[in-house]
Design a protein around this motif. Structure first.
Motif, PDB file in Angstrom:
ATOM      1  N   VAL A  40       7.110 -14.958  -1.434  1.00 37.68           N
ATOM      2  CA  VAL A  40       6.471 -14.046  -2.388  1.00 37.68           C
ATOM      3  C   VAL A  40       7.289 -12.754  -2.387  1.00 37.68           C
ATOM      4  O   VAL A  40       7.415 -12.103  -1.348  1.00 37.68           O
ATOM      5  N   GLU A  41       7.825 -12.416  -3.551  1.00 40.55           N
ATOM      6  CA  GLU A  41       8.742 -11.271  -3.621  1.00 40.55           C
ATOM      7  C   GLU A  41       7.988  -9.942  -3.474  1.00 40.55           C
ATOM      8  O   GLU A  41       6.886  -9.783  -4.019  1.00 40.55           O
ATOM      9  N   ILE A  42       8.610  -9.001  -2.774  1.00 37.08           N
ATOM     10  CA  ILE A  42       7.961  -7.698  -2.559  1.00 37.08           C
ATOM     11  C   ILE A  42       8.851  -6.540  -3.020  1.00 37.08           C
ATOM     12  O   ILE A  42       8.444  -5.380  -2.926  1.00 37.08           O
ATOM     13  N   GLY A  43      10.040  -6.871  -3.530  1.00 37.96           N
ATOM     14  CA  GLY A  43      10.988  -5.816  -3.896  1.00 37.96           C
ATOM     15  C   GLY A  43      10.628  -5.059  -5.159  1.00 37.96           C
ATOM     16  O   GLY A  43      11.160  -3.980  -5.406  1.00 37.96           O
ATOM     17  N   ASN A  44       9.723  -5.633  -5.966  1.00 35.81           N
ATOM     18  CA  ASN A  44       9.358  -4.968  -7.232  1.00 35.81           C
ATOM     19  C   ASN A  44       8.081  -4.138  -7.100  1.00 35.81           C
ATOM     20  O   ASN A  44       7.592  -3.590  -8.085  1.00 35.81           O
ATOM     21  N   LEU A  45       7.538  -4.078  -5.911  1.00 36.34           N
ATOM     22  CA  LEU A  45       6.259  -3.376  -5.750  1.00 36.34           C
ATOM     23  C   LEU A  45       6.460  -1.861  -5.748  1.00 36.34           C
ATOM     24  O   LEU A  45       7.386  -1.360  -5.101  1.00 36.34           O
ATOM     25  N   PRO A  46       5.597  -1.140  -6.470  1.00 31.22           N
ATOM     26  CA  PRO A  46       5.681   0.324  -6.388  1.00 31.22           C
ATOM     27  C   PRO A  46       5.254   0.796  -5.004  1.00 31.22           C
ATOM     28  O   PRO A  46       4.614   0.050  -4.258  1.00 31.22           O
ATOM     29  N   LEU A  47       5.585   2.036  -4.691  1.00 37.03           N
ATOM     30  CA  LEU A  47       5.115   2.588  -3.423  1.00 37.03           C
ATOM     31  C   LEU A  47       3.594   2.710  -3.461  1.00 37.03           C
ATOM     32  O   LEU A  47       3.020   3.134  -4.474  1.00 37.03           O
ATOM     33  N   TYR A  48       2.968   2.339  -2.369  1.00 34.83           N
ATOM     34  CA  TYR A  48       1.514   2.418  -2.302  1.00 34.83           C
ATOM     35  C   TYR A  48       1.056   3.868  -2.451  1.00 34.83           C
ATOM     36  O   TYR A  48       1.612   4.778  -1.827  1.00 34.83           O
ATOM     37  N   ASP A  49       0.026   4.055  -3.283  1.00 30.54           N
ATOM     38  CA  ASP A  49      -0.554   5.387  -3.492  1.00 30.54           C
ATOM     39  C   ASP A  49      -2.069   5.229  -3.493  1.00 30.54           C
ATOM     40  O   ASP A  49      -2.624   4.536  -4.373  1.00 30.54           O
ATOM     41  N   GLN A  50      -2.731   5.845  -2.557  1.00 23.66           N
ATOM     42  CA  GLN A  50      -4.181   5.652  -2.430  1.00 23.66           C
ATOM     43  C   GLN A  50      -4.943   6.114  -3.670  1.00 23.66           C
ATOM     44  O   GLN A  50      -6.032   5.625  -3.953  1.00 23.66           O
ATOM     45  N   ASP A  51      -4.337   7.024  -4.428  1.00 23.05           N
ATOM     46  CA  ASP A  51      -4.986   7.466  -5.667  1.00 23.05           C
ATOM     47  C   ASP A  51      -5.131   6.326  -6.673  1.00 23.05           C
ATOM     48  O   ASP A  51      -5.927   6.425  -7.608  1.00 23.05           O
ATOM     49  N   ASP A  52      -4.334   5.273  -6.507  1.00 23.11           N
ATOM     50  CA  ASP A  52      -4.371   4.147  -7.461  1.00 23.11           C
ATOM     51  C   ASP A  52      -5.337   3.045  -7.037  1.00 23.11           C
ATOM     52  O   ASP A  52      -5.393   1.997  -7.687  1.00 23.11           O
ATOM     53  N   PRO A  58      -0.089  -3.006 -12.158  1.00 20.76           N
ATOM     54  CA  PRO A  58      -0.172  -4.467 -12.336  1.00 20.76           C
ATOM     55  C   PRO A  58       0.588  -5.250 -11.272  1.00 20.76           C
ATOM     56  O   PRO A  58       0.082  -6.263 -10.775  1.00 20.76           O
ATOM     57  N   ALA A  59       1.784  -4.787 -10.899  1.00 22.93           N
ATOM     58  CA  ALA A  59       2.567  -5.547  -9.906  1.00 22.93           C
ATOM     59  C   ALA A  59       1.841  -5.575  -8.561  1.00 22.93           C
ATOM     60  O   ALA A  59       1.856  -6.597  -7.858  1.00 22.93           O
ATOM     61  N   SER A  60       1.181  -4.488  -8.225  1.00 24.42           N
ATOM     62  CA  SER A  60       0.452  -4.429  -6.955  1.00 24.42           C
ATOM     63  C   SER A  60      -0.778  -5.332  -6.997  1.00 24.42           C
ATOM     64  O   SER A  60      -1.074  -6.058  -6.037  1.00 24.42           O
ATOM     65  N   ALA A  61      -1.496  -5.298  -8.128  1.00 26.67           N
ATOM     66  CA  ALA A  61      -2.694  -6.134  -8.265  1.00 26.67           C
ATOM     67  C   ALA A  61      -2.314  -7.613  -8.218  1.00 26.67           C
ATOM     68  O   ALA A  61      -3.001  -8.427  -7.582  1.00 26.67           O
ATOM     69  N   ALA A  62      -1.199  -7.953  -8.870  1.00 26.22           N
ATOM     70  CA  ALA A  62      -0.765  -9.362  -8.886  1.00 26.22           C
ATOM     71  C   ALA A  62      -0.353  -9.802  -7.487  1.00 26.22           C
ATOM     72  O   ALA A  62      -0.670 -10.920  -7.052  1.00 26.22           O
ATOM     73  N   PHE A  63       0.317  -8.921  -6.783  1.00 23.68           N
ATOM     74  CA  PHE A  63       0.726  -9.257  -5.418  1.00 23.68           C
ATOM     75  C   PHE A  63      -0.507  -9.471  -4.543  1.00 23.68           C
ATOM     76  O   PHE A  63      -0.593 -10.452  -3.792  1.00 23.68           O
ATOM     77  N   LYS A  64      -1.454  -8.579  -4.657  1.00 24.29           N
ATOM     78  CA  LYS A  64      -2.657  -8.713  -3.835  1.00 24.29           C
ATOM     79  C   LYS A  64      -3.407 -10.017  -4.162  1.00 24.29           C
ATOM     80  O   LYS A  64      -3.874 -10.722  -3.252  1.00 24.29           O
ATOM     81  N   ALA A  65      -3.471 -10.347  -5.436  1.00 28.03           N
ATOM     82  CA  ALA A  65      -4.148 -11.596  -5.827  1.00 28.03           C
ATOM     83  C   ALA A  65      -3.406 -12.808  -5.261  1.00 28.03           C
ATOM     84  O   ALA A  65      -4.027 -13.801  -4.857  1.00 28.03           O
ATOM     85  N   ARG A  66      -2.074 -12.715  -5.231  1.00 29.42           N
ATOM     86  CA  ARG A  66      -1.288 -13.838  -4.680  1.00 29.42           C
ATOM     87  C   ARG A  66      -1.576 -14.014  -3.181  1.00 29.42           C
ATOM     88  O   ARG A  66      -1.713 -15.138  -2.693  1.00 29.42           O
ATOM     89  N   ILE A  67      -1.673 -12.906  -2.480  1.00 31.87           N
ATOM     90  CA  ILE A  67      -1.975 -12.990  -1.045  1.00 31.87           C
ATOM     91  C   ILE A  67      -3.398 -13.517  -0.854  1.00 31.87           C
ATOM     92  O   ILE A  67      -3.665 -14.329   0.021  1.00 31.87           O
ATOM     93  N   GLN A  68      -4.287 -13.088  -1.707  1.00 32.64           N
ATOM     94  CA  GLN A  68      -5.680 -13.546  -1.611  1.00 32.64           C
ATOM     95  C   GLN A  68      -5.766 -15.064  -1.732  1.00 32.64           C
ATOM     96  O   GLN A  68      -6.553 -15.717  -1.046  1.00 32.64           O
ATOM     97  N   ARG A  69      -4.938 -15.624  -2.607  1.00 34.41           N
ATOM     98  CA  ARG A  69      -4.948 -17.087  -2.817  1.00 34.41           C
ATOM     99  C   ARG A  69      -4.393 -17.852  -1.625  1.00 34.41           C
ATOM    100  O   ARG A  69      -4.715 -19.014  -1.422  1.00 34.41           O
ATOM    101  N   ASP A  93       0.522  -2.624   3.127  1.00 37.31           N
ATOM    102  CA  ASP A  93      -0.453  -1.582   2.779  1.00 37.31           C
ATOM    103  C   ASP A  93      -1.100  -1.874   1.419  1.00 37.31           C
ATOM    104  O   ASP A  93      -2.319  -1.723   1.252  1.00 37.31           O
ATOM    105  N   ILE A  94      -0.291  -2.291   0.462  1.00 40.10           N
ATOM    106  CA  ILE A  94      -0.807  -2.550  -0.894  1.00 40.10           C
ATOM    107  C   ILE A  94      -1.933  -3.584  -0.865  1.00 40.10           C
ATOM    108  O   ILE A  94      -3.000  -3.380  -1.459  1.00 40.10           O
ATOM    109  N   ALA A  95      -1.699  -4.690  -0.187  1.00 40.81           N
ATOM    110  CA  ALA A  95      -2.701  -5.767  -0.210  1.00 40.81           C
ATOM    111  C   ALA A  95      -3.857  -5.513   0.760  1.00 40.81           C
ATOM    112  O   ALA A  95      -4.799  -6.303   0.826  1.00 40.81           O
TER     113      ALA A  95
END
Ligand code: FNR
Length: 212
Positions: A40-52, A58-69, A93-95
């Motif tokens: 699962v690629e992680i190079g396109n993820l933005p830096l984690y920001d708690q304000d978000d 979208p890239a962070s949400a998709a990554f988290k959903a992939r880990i959830q699966r 941190d993102i997921a």
């Protein structure tokens, strides 16, 4: 036929010729049929920001959903300055957020660290385990995999050249497969479906009285 478990493989290096990526591919190829491994690629993820947290990119949400699966996670990482590369820590941190809605929770996992150096990324491996304890991920204890001498480990096709190393890696991935079966989380299909339908939301505040 054995049931296959979806294994998300995270590589802590973005380098094109990364030894860790080669190791991840080698382990995926050696994995018993109970494990369906996918990097699962992680190079396109933005830096984690708690304000978000309430509205993640979208890239962070998709990554988290992939880990959830995923049923399980395999971390294959270099050591940067005796610790975990920022790109991998960022993905973790993102997921993991918002607090209380971590995608990692309860998933069996294992850590492999790979370095050209002699101590095989021991520092990164151990630092990563510190986070995995907090994330409540049962992490394979034995065999530990601190893989040194990566500079001459692979041939031009990415094949591990030494028979003894291949034998160790086979033992490792077999132990991981057994670990996954022993520590599988019961799947709540309805909850998973709901989670995939909409990215997780929340205000990111910890529940009262709980550590964060
Ligand atoms: C390194 N490297 C490294 N190696 C090691 O064994 N211990 C360390 O603490 C470090 N620190 C470190 C910091 C940074 C910023 C870089 C770029 C490199 C060397 C590292 O193991 C080597 O570059 C590997 O080839 C990285 O793994 P990949 O990219 O080949 O998977």
């Amino acid at each position: 036929m054995a049931t296959t478990r979806d294994v998300a493989v995270l590589v802590g290096s973005l380098r094109k010729e990364s030894f860790n990526r080669k190791m991840a591919r080698a382990l995926c190829a050696m994995a018993p049929e109970t494990l369906a491994c996918e990097i699962v690629e992680i190079g396109n993820l933005p830096l984690y920001d708690q304000d978000d947290d309430a509205n993640p990119p979208p890239a962070s949400a998709a990554f988290k959903a992939r880990i959830q699966r995923a049923a399980a996670v395999l971390f294959v990482t270099p050591e940067y300055n005796r610790s975990v590369p920022g790109v991998l820590k960022n993905a973790i941190d993102i997921a993991s957020r918002p607090y209380g809605k971590s995608a990692w929770d309860g998933k069996p996992c294992a850590v492999v660290s790979v370095s050209p150096g002699a101590i095989g990324g021991f520092g990164a491996n151990q630092h990563l385990r510190q986070s995995l304890v907090f994330l409540n991920m049962p992490v394979l204890q034995q065999p530990e995999a601190y893989v040194g001498g990566a500079g001459d480990m692979f041939d031009a096709d990415g094949r591990v050249t030494k028979e003894a190393t291949r034998a160790f890696l086979q033992k490792f991935v077999n132990a991981f497969a057994a670990w996954v079966e022993r520590n599988l989380m019961p799947l709540d299909e309805a909850a998973l479906e709901a989670l995939h339908a909409a990215p997780p939301v929340g205000d990111g505040r910890p529940a009262a009285g709980r550590p964060h």
